[in-house]
Design a protein around this motif. Structure first.
Motif, short mmCIF file in Angstrom:
data_model
loop_
_atom_site.label_atom_id
_atom_site.label_comp_id
_atom_site.label_asym_id
_atom_site.label_seq_id
_atom_site.Cartn_x
_atom_site.Cartn_y
_atom_site.Cartn_z
N ASP A 42 0.85 -1.19 0.00
CA ASP A 42 0.00 0.00 0.00
C ASP A 42 0.89 1.24 0.00
OD1 ASP A 42 -2.29 -1.61 0.22
OD2 ASP A 42 -2.11 -1.68 2.41
N VAL A 43 0.34 2.35 -0.54
CA VAL A 43 1.07 3.61 -0.58
C VAL A 43 0.23 4.70 0.07
CG1 VAL A 43 2.17 5.36 -2.03
CG2 VAL A 43 2.26 2.95 -2.69
N VAL A 44 0.86 5.50 0.94
CA VAL A 44 0.20 6.63 1.57
C VAL A 44 1.10 7.85 1.40
CG1 VAL A 44 -0.65 7.62 3.74
CG2 VAL A 44 -0.99 5.19 3.26
N ASP A 45 0.50 9.00 1.00
CA ASP A 45 1.25 10.25 0.86
C ASP A 45 1.11 11.09 2.12
OD1 ASP A 45 1.69 9.39 -1.67
OD2 ASP A 45 0.42 10.86 -2.67
N ASN A 46 2.18 11.80 2.47
CA ASN A 46 2.13 12.76 3.57
C ASN A 46 3.12 13.86 3.29
OD1 ASN A 46 2.26 14.16 6.09
ND2 ASN A 46 1.40 12.36 7.09
N ASP A 47 2.63 15.10 3.25
CA ASP A 47 3.48 16.24 2.91
C ASP A 47 3.77 17.17 4.09
OD1 ASP A 47 3.62 15.49 0.23
OD2 ASP A 47 1.74 16.53 -0.25
N THR A 48 3.45 16.74 5.32
CA THR A 48 3.56 17.68 6.44
C THR A 48 4.37 17.12 7.61
OG1 THR A 48 1.49 16.83 7.41
CG2 THR A 48 1.33 18.72 5.90
N VAL A 49 5.22 16.13 7.37
CA VAL A 49 5.94 15.48 8.46
C VAL A 49 7.23 16.23 8.78
CG1 VAL A 49 7.11 13.37 9.20
CG2 VAL A 49 5.01 13.22 7.86
N ARG A 50 7.39 16.59 10.07
CA ARG A 50 8.66 17.15 10.51
C ARG A 50 9.58 16.00 10.94
NH1 ARG A 50 8.47 21.43 15.12
NH2 ARG A 50 7.48 19.65 16.15
N ILE A 51 10.87 16.15 10.66
CA ILE A 51 11.80 15.10 11.04
C ILE A 51 11.76 14.85 12.54
CG2 ILE A 51 14.26 14.49 11.17
CD1 ILE A 51 14.68 15.79 8.50
N ARG A 52 11.67 15.91 13.35
CA ARG A 52 11.71 15.74 14.79
C ARG A 52 10.48 15.00 15.34
NH1 ARG A 52 13.04 19.20 18.17
NH2 ARG A 52 13.99 20.81 16.87
N ASP A 53 9.42 14.88 14.53
CA ASP A 53 8.23 14.16 14.98
C ASP A 53 8.31 12.66 14.72
OD1 ASP A 53 7.07 16.53 15.86
OD2 ASP A 53 6.17 16.93 13.89
N LEU A 54 9.36 12.23 14.02
CA LEU A 54 9.55 10.81 13.76
C LEU A 54 10.27 10.15 14.93
CD1 LEU A 54 10.81 11.09 10.06
CD2 LEU A 54 8.57 10.22 10.80
N PRO A 55 10.18 8.82 15.07
CA PRO A 55 10.95 8.12 16.11
C PRO A 55 12.44 8.42 15.96
CG PRO A 55 9.34 6.65 15.13
CD PRO A 55 9.33 7.89 14.30
N PRO A 56 13.19 8.45 17.05
CA PRO A 56 14.62 8.81 16.99
C PRO A 56 15.41 8.01 15.96
CG PRO A 56 13.89 8.69 19.27
CD PRO A 56 12.75 8.21 18.44
N GLN A 57 15.13 6.69 15.83
CA GLN A 57 15.89 5.89 14.87
C GLN A 57 15.68 6.37 13.45
OE1 GLN A 57 13.52 4.97 17.10
NE2 GLN A 57 13.66 2.77 17.51
N LEU A 58 14.43 6.78 13.12
CA LEU A 58 14.13 7.25 11.77
C LEU A 58 14.65 8.66 11.52
CD1 LEU A 58 10.54 5.89 11.07
CD2 LEU A 58 12.69 5.16 10.03
N GLN A 59 14.75 9.46 12.58
CA GLN A 59 15.25 10.82 12.40
C GLN A 59 16.64 10.81 11.78
OE1 GLN A 59 15.01 13.42 15.82
NE2 GLN A 59 12.99 12.66 16.41
N GLU A 60 17.52 9.98 12.33
CA GLU A 60 18.89 9.93 11.82
C GLU A 60 18.92 9.46 10.37
OE1 GLU A 60 21.52 11.11 13.38
OE2 GLU A 60 20.10 11.74 14.93
N VAL A 61 18.04 8.51 10.03
CA VAL A 61 17.98 7.99 8.66
C VAL A 61 17.52 9.08 7.70
CG1 VAL A 61 16.79 6.37 7.14
CG2 VAL A 61 17.62 5.60 9.37
N MET A 62 16.42 9.77 8.06
CA MET A 62 15.83 10.75 7.14
C MET A 62 16.72 11.98 6.97
SD MET A 62 13.32 8.95 6.32
CE MET A 62 12.64 10.07 5.12
N LEU A 63 17.52 12.31 7.97
CA LEU A 63 18.44 13.44 7.84
C LEU A 63 19.47 13.19 6.74
CD1 LEU A 63 19.08 14.40 11.57
CD2 LEU A 63 18.10 15.90 9.83
#
Length: 423
Positions: free
Chosen positions: A333-354
């Motif tokens: 499945d695919v879901v779009d989201n255009d309003t996510v702040r990096i700091r609102d993601l779990p800590p493990q994902l923050q480092e990845v997305m940066l």
């Protein structure tokens, strides 16, 4: 006999090497009290304990935890009674219609009608009367502060300007987002309060309830009503003991018990940033999320195999325009989201997305029960340089801090003057 004396830092002129005459256990007390002729019954305490447990998603309490919570609730009910009594001296009375309106709003937040909410409260061991009493105390005290405290709190233009100047001078220094639980203690009960704080930290670290819930239940500071939230602060604005602890904490860490003037504090560091400096974690991301769900009873080995195939597919992505095609090929499945702040993601994902570039996918993440996911970065809006808060914002924050401080002082005065008889 060894010398049991300690330095007297209380200002109470306590005798050295003191001896306790008689056997007194301050924790052995029937949960019934008369506060300036207002009666708090054991039923009142039991129903409020049940209300707290219900608000925290039916938290299971051990007998020891329940006994400790009962004592805490009794103190809160005494404070609540004093606040309602003091509000009435200022001709502030919460009408039945106002109570009903607020009660109905709470019921709606729990997705219940007022009638089904009352039935649910009875089922959990509480009552609509207990909830309405709590609402009455909060509304009465808020109105009392607005009438008798807020009009006398003033913040001058020069004071605001001074803060703005200090913020500019502090640009780049660390700022901490903190939550606190404060437990009052003195020379008589300090050891017991310290032990209670240690036990409370152990419960917090289990993660069964958010820190804010414990703050609302146990904290004796005015920030209890907002889950212990201290907001964004710099170490220089904190008491030295808290400043030292904060600077050595990692985001997500709980520290304490920290001895402070009048008791002990438990701190929770929720975030960290630098004053007036843009934080990369404030960047807003445009994302596509791919989700591959697993059939029921999928084993760990099967989940690992499917996750590996999922990883190969997402690695071959060529930008966000190919996401739907890849997803169709693997049944995701695919879901779009255009309003996510990096700091609102779990800590493990923050480092990845940066570290991701536009068009790249994160490594797969998930579990055998909930399936596997990946985030594809379609765009990124980096934050602007940090901006100074407006004069109005600073003035409002200062006024609220002073109202809270005076509210604490007023409650201490009410406690000193109260006639409380335990039964």
């Amino acid at each position: 006999m060894s010398d049991q004396s300690v330095p007297d830092n209380t200002g109470l002129n306590l005798p050295t090497n003191l001896q306790i005459f008689g056997k007194v256990d301050p924790n052995v007390r029937k949960p019934t009290a008369i506060v300036n002729d207002s009666v708090i019954t054991g039923t009142d305490v039991d129903q409020r304990v049940a209300l707290i447990a219900m608000a925290n998603e039916g938290a299971k309490l051990s007998p020891e935890d329940r006994d400790r919570l009962k004592l805490q609730v009794l103190r809160q009910l005494i404070d609540e009674t004093l606040q309602i009594q003091e509000a009435k001296t200022a001709d502030i009375t919460i009408t039945p219609a106002e109570l009903t309106q607020s009660y109905d709003a709470v019921s709606k937040r729990f997705n219940r009608t007022p009638a089904t909410m009352a039935a649910y409260l009875r089922q959990t061991g509480s009552s609509d009367r207990s909830l309405k009493r709590q609402i009455e105390g909060e509304l009465a005290w808020q109105r009392y502060l607005r009438r008798r405290v807020e009009p006398f709190v003033n913040v001058g233009d020069e004071e605001v300007k001074g803060i703005i100047d200090r913020l500019e001078a502090a640009k780049g220094t660390d700022e901490f987002n903190l939550k606190e639980i404060y437990l009052a203690g003195n020379a008589t009960n300090g050891q017991q309060v310290y032990a209670n704080a240690r036990q409370l930290i152990q419960e917090i670290q289990k993660g069964t309830q958010p820190f804010e819930s414990y703050a609302r239940q146990f904290s004796e500071a005015s920030t209890r009503a907002v889950g212990g939230d201290l907001g964004w602060v710099r170490a220089s604005t904190l008491p030295p003991e808290l400043a030292q602890a904060t600077q050595s904490m990692q985001v997500g860490q709980v520290a304490g018990p920290i001895e402070v003037s009048g008791g002990y504090s438990i701190l929770y560091l929720t975030d960290k940033r630098q004053v007036l400096t843009a934080d990369p974690r404030d960047a807003r991301l445009s994302l596509k999320q791919l989700t591959l769900r697993f059939p029921p009873n999928t084993s760990q080995a099967q989940a690992a195999a499917r996750a590996e195939a999922f990883a190969r597919a997402t690695k071959d992505l060529r930008g966000c325009g190919t996401v739907e095609k890849v997803a169709a090929g693997i049944g995701a499945d695919v879901v779009d989201n255009d309003t996510v702040r990096i700091r609102d993601l779990p800590p493990q994902l923050q480092e990845v997305m940066l570290k991701l570039q536009v068009g790249e996918s994160s490594p797969p993440f998930g579990s055998a029960e909930q399936g596997v996911r990946a985030l594809v970065l379609c765009g990124r809006d980096d934050p602007q340089s940090g901006n100074l808060p407006s004069s109005e914002q600073i003035q409002g924050q200062l006024e609220q801090q002073r109202v809270n401080l005076r509210a604490q002082q007023k409650l201490r005065d009410l406690r000193r003057d109260a006639v409380v008889e335990y039964r």
